[in-house]
Design a protein around this motif. Structure first.
Motif: not given
Ligand SMILES: [Mg+2]
Ligand SMILES: Nc1ncnc2c1ncn2[C@@H]1O[C@H](COP(=O)(O)OP(=O)(O)OP(=O)(O)O)[C@@H](O)[C@H]1O
Ligand SMILES: Nc1ncnc2c1ncn2[C@@H]1O[C@H](COP(=O)(O)OP(=O)(O)OP(=O)(O)O)[C@@H](O)[C@H]1O
Ligand code: SF4
Ligand code: SF4
Ligand SMILES: [Mg+2]
Lengths: 322, 315
Positions: B153, A46, A94, A181
């Protein structure tokens, strides 16, 4: 060449000091290329997307050159890059809720995207034509009751519906380079197939280039011509999709493929890479995968291998292939 | 074995559009999204139920009702054989936790990671937090003092898992808990969840779009389509011999290394506001019959699996 990244370095300032995530990162893409990025959670995927769109948080330091469509974006001012965002480069985050304004309806936000494209490219469509374009796109995304969904706020949609709103935005803006993403993590496999096929169609009809970040190796195989495998901020292997999946070379790539669940729990415990994921504050000397690699030997612990060109499209960072 | 959770004819309707005062003056009627429509299911203590199905079909809604974050519009929920009500709510909340589908927006953004993970304990315990983080592949010294926005994430997702399991609550709802994890970390976490489940006899409701993960982790599977459970049974039976045409479509659409081609779905998308009269899948079903378009099927038993489909007769 649509994208040329050279000597890209990205670090984050944190309470524990500076974390140097991307180091001398390089990547080139032609118009019409689709490349998937897979790899370790926390390895910088990312971060790379943020660096290409100049959307990194203020705590990040970005140096090097990222040439998109002939222009280096690293030294650009916010207003210069704003003109490129949307129609030249667009990123699906994301966390899709980050791309949307929580206090505006999704319809309002999609119409705004449609107007931006219309104005920048002088497509001369009136509002009702734009509205139709938006609704048709939502229908293509298989959203139920699209007219009603337009009036809702992002938090009033399911996880996969929000994701499809942001993908719709990308389809409406039709950028030259799309960075997606993990765009389909909240979609079931049937709707995912629809989305992937629409992206492939945009790619073949308009030569839209795509950087597709995913953890799903079969999906990477399906959408892209090349796959790049990342670990600890480094590219470990880059090759044609076919080769990465059918003939993986790097020990990390091999281990990743072995970890895909295929059985029932009473048949076997899942394989995973033992040892701890690397910390950017305490990276091993030598090869960054060496503490966890089953093939490790003396040299690996001393010196870090370069990303060498083996043959054709193939690149690998491992002393076994020196 | 005892049951830990029962849903009985549970419905959840959301307003499809905000109704303003002026709308009411002009007699505009509220219209509803039928997110969950008459769902009944029983979960045995110490088992893992996977919930798979269409995006937007009501899986998260079901999870939120079970962990009492939302109230059902109609129907009853029993936890340990007691009806969930204002009186029993505190007890239910003490014994349940939920990992949200969107961990990045559901955790307090101002809290440090170490506080987030220890919060359910009610007091700060650095050793326990350190051990829990290590279990999910995170390093206390590296991220303990960070805030969620400074993590990737998949790192936030693991923090959310650590937080949900640190107190080993009896029932844990995990909504897409491994969607942002690489295959190796995912495998490590699935192993961990199974170990904890065995050791403490925990129960999980595991919502996922990853069929391979559902197949591996669960004892039972529920397949959801447009607000209804359409198939429910032992994982092996459902995976090996899917009965409902939607389940069949779902299992055959999983991407694989065999082919690069993915099949796009065909047929219309059912409205969740004006539901089609008969079977909700009739607009897409390759086996549709006349009765499917006019009457809603009820559950029938077929080889030990419950199916909501006219193909298997009527009950
Ligand atoms: Mg990521
Ligand atoms: N704002 C930030 N401040 C400090 N560190 C950060 C920040 N954002 C990310 N990081 C760190 O940088 C590293 C790379 O993060 P990035 O989000 O790029 O990973 P990723 O490859 O996308 O992982 P995932 O697959 O889990 O999403 C991680 O170790 C993360 O903790
Ligand atoms: N607050 C709300 N207001 C109106 N509609 C809502 C609200 N929350 C959810 N819905 C609708 O209810 C339906 C079910 O949503 P839910 O989040 O339970 O789906 P899901 O099965 O978890 O989907 P996904 O796999 O995409 O996460 C969706 O059609 C959604 O648009
Ligand atoms: S360089 Fe050595 S440690 Fe690194 S991946 Fe190759 S064999 Fe393993
Ligand atoms: S009830 Fe009829 S339309 Fe519905 S799934 Fe079964 S066969 Fe298909
Ligand atoms: Mg959901």
């Amino acid at each position: 060449m649509l994208l040329e990244i050279k000597n890209l370095n990205v670090s984050y300032k944190t309470v524990n000091g500076i974390a140097n995530v991307l180091n001398n990162f390089e990547l080139s893409m032609d118009a019409g290329d689709i490349i998937s990025i897979v790899g370790e959670s926390g390895s910088g995927k990312s971060t790379l997307g943020g660096a290409i769109t100049k959307l990194l948080p203020p705590s990040a330091i970005e140096t090097g050159s990222v040439i998109v469509d002939g222009k280096d974006i690293v030294p650009m001012s916010e207003s210069e890059i704003t003109n490129m965002r949307g129609t030249t480069i667009f990123m699906i985050f994301q966390n899709p809720l980050n791309s949307l304004n929580p206090v505006k309806t999704v319809g309002y936000q999609l119409m705004e995207a449609a107007r931006i494209r219309n104005d920048r490219l002088n497509e001369n469509m009136n509002d009702s034509a734009l509205q139709k374009l938006v609704i048709d796109t939502l229908k293509e995304m298989r959203l139920p009751d699209p007219e009603k969904i337009m009036n809702r706020y992002p938090h009033e949609l399911s996880g996969g519906q929000v994701q499809r709103i942001v993908i719709s935005m990308a389809l409406i803006l039709r950028p030259k380079l799309l960075i997606a993403d993990e765009p389909t993590t909240a979609l079931d496999v049937t709707i995912q197939a629809q989305v992937i096929n629409l992206l492939k169609k945009l790619n073949s009809d308009y030569k839209m280039s795509i950087i597709f970040i995913t953890h799903d190796l079969s999906l990477a195989y399906s959408i892209s011509n090349r796959i790049m495998v990342m670990y600890a901020g480094r590219v470990m292997e880059l090759n044609d999709s076919e080769e990465i999946i059918k003939n993986p070379k790097h020990p990390y790539t091999i281990a990743l493929l072995l970890s895909v669940p295929t059985k029932y729990k009473d048949e076997a415990r899942l394989y995973y890479i033992s040892g701890s994921p690397p910390s950017f504050f305490n990276l091993p000397k030598g090869c960054k995968f060496s503490p966890r690699c089953e093939k490790v030997f003396e040299k690996c612990r001393e010196m870090e291998p370069d990303l060498i060109v083996s043959k054709g499209n193939s690149r690998i960072r491992c002393w076994l292939y020196e | 074995m005892s049951d830990i959770l029962t849903l009985e004819n549970v419905k959840k309707y959301y307003l499809a559009e905000k109704i303003q005062i002026l709308d009411r003056l002009f007699g505009k009627k509220p219209i509803y999204v039928k997110a969950l429509d008459n769902v009944s299911i029983t979960v045995e203590k110490g088992t893992i139920l996977a919930v798979v199905g269409e995006s937007g079909s009501g899986k998260t809604t079901m999870g939120k009702l079970i962990s009492t974050i939302e109230n059902p519009t109609d129907g009853k929920i029993y936890f340990e054989n007691k009806e969930v009500s204002k009186k029993t709510l505190i007890d239910v909340r003490k014994k349940t936790s939920m990992v949200f589908q969107n961990p990045a927006v559901s955790v307090n953004p101002r809290m440090k990671i170490k506080s987030l993970v220890s919060e359910p304990l009610g007091h700060f315990d650095a050793d326990q937090v350190r051990a829990m983080l290590k279990n999910v592949g995170l390093d206390y010294d590296e991220i303990g003092n960070k805030e969620p926005k400074e993590l990737s994430g998949g790192q936030v997702q693991r923090v959310a898992i650590a937080r949900a399991i640190i107190k080993k609550p009896e029932l844990i709802v995990l909504d897409e808990p491994t969607s942002a994890l690489d295959e190796s970390i995912q495998a490590q976490i699935l192993n961990l969840l199974i170990d904890l489940q065995k050791e403490y006899n925990l129960t999980y409701i595991f919502i996922t779009h990853n069929i391979g993960v559902a197949k591996y982790i669960s004892d039972k599977i529920a397949v959801v389509y447009a607000g209804k459970i359409v198939e429910y049974g032992d994982t092996k039976r459902v995976i090996e011999n899917p009965k409902h045409p939607y389940t069949q479509l779902l299992l055959s659409s999983v991407p694989s290394f065999e082919t690069k081609d993915l099949k796009s779905p065909t047929g219309g998308v059912p409205s969740l506001i004006n539901l089609p009269p008969g079977c909700r899948f009739s607009g897409r079903c390759p086996f549709v019959m006349d009765i499917c378009r006019s009457q809603e099927p009820g559950f029938v038993d077929s080889d030990g699996v419950k199916v909501l489909c006219w193909l298997y007769g009527s009950s």
